[in-house]
Design an enzyme around this catalytic site. Structure first.
Site, PDB file in Angstrom:
ATOM      1  N   MET A   1      25.482 -22.575 -19.826  1.00 42.82           N
ATOM      2  CA  MET A   1      24.701 -21.198 -19.798  1.00 42.82           C
ATOM      3  C   MET A   1      25.937 -20.121 -20.117  1.00 42.82           C
ATOM      4  O   MET A   1      26.643 -19.884 -19.392  1.00 42.82           O
ATOM      5  CB  MET A   1      24.276 -20.850 -18.442  1.00 42.82           C
ATOM      6  CG  MET A   1      23.807 -19.412 -17.898  1.00 42.82           C
ATOM      7  SD  MET A   1      23.092 -19.445 -16.416  1.00 42.82           S
ATOM      8  CE  MET A   1      24.239 -19.561 -15.288  1.00 42.82           C
ATOM      9  N   PRO A   2      25.712 -19.588 -21.302  1.00 40.52           N
ATOM     10  CA  PRO A   2      26.744 -18.495 -21.770  1.00 40.52           C
ATOM     11  C   PRO A   2      26.329 -17.302 -21.121  1.00 40.52           C
ATOM     12  O   PRO A   2      25.354 -17.044 -20.824  1.00 40.52           O
ATOM     13  CB  PRO A   2      26.462 -18.444 -23.314  1.00 40.52           C
ATOM     14  CG  PRO A   2      25.620 -19.491 -23.712  1.00 40.52           C
ATOM     15  CD  PRO A   2      25.061 -20.117 -22.668  1.00 40.52           C
ATOM     16  N   TYR A   3      27.530 -16.386 -20.801  1.00 39.44           N
ATOM     17  CA  TYR A   3      27.436 -15.287 -20.090  1.00 39.44           C
ATOM     18  C   TYR A   3      28.121 -14.163 -20.892  1.00 39.44           C
ATOM     19  O   TYR A   3      29.582 -14.502 -21.303  1.00 39.44           O
ATOM     20  CB  TYR A   3      27.936 -15.330 -18.665  1.00 39.44           C
ATOM     21  CG  TYR A   3      28.317 -13.769 -18.187  1.00 39.44           C
ATOM     22  CD1 TYR A   3      27.007 -13.402 -17.358  1.00 39.44           C
ATOM     23  CD2 TYR A   3      29.380 -13.134 -18.262  1.00 39.44           C
ATOM     24  CE1 TYR A   3      27.192 -12.095 -16.734  1.00 39.44           C
ATOM     25  CE2 TYR A   3      29.522 -12.108 -17.741  1.00 39.44           C
ATOM     26  CZ  TYR A   3      28.319 -11.436 -16.794  1.00 39.44           C
ATOM     27  OH  TYR A   3      28.694 -10.193 -16.251  1.00 39.44           O
TER      28      TYR A   3
END
Length: 67
Positions: A1-3
């Site tokens: 999950m990229p942030y």
């Protein structure tokens, strides 16, 4: 999950411009890294120019000096 955390100066970016940034960053991560757009988180922080410094001066001062 990229942030992804984008920091921009608070100078009147419109809601439409910010939405375009969120869409664009999300799509870039999908295109380049194959990340799932549904799990990509993008946060935009707007910082007052008095609180953003470059080269020892605030952005406010730099702009007043024409830098």
């Amino acid at each position: 999950m990229p942030y992804v955390n984008l920091k921009i100066t608070r100078e009147g970016a419109t809601a439409q411009q910010k939405a375009a940034l969120i869409r664009g960053v999300t799509q870039l991560l999908a295109d380049i890294l194959g990340k799932n757009p549904q799990t990509t988180v993008v946060v935009i922080d707007e910082v007052d120019t008095d609180n953003w410094g470059i080269g020892g001066d605030s952005v406010t001062v730099r702009r007043q000096q024409g830098k």
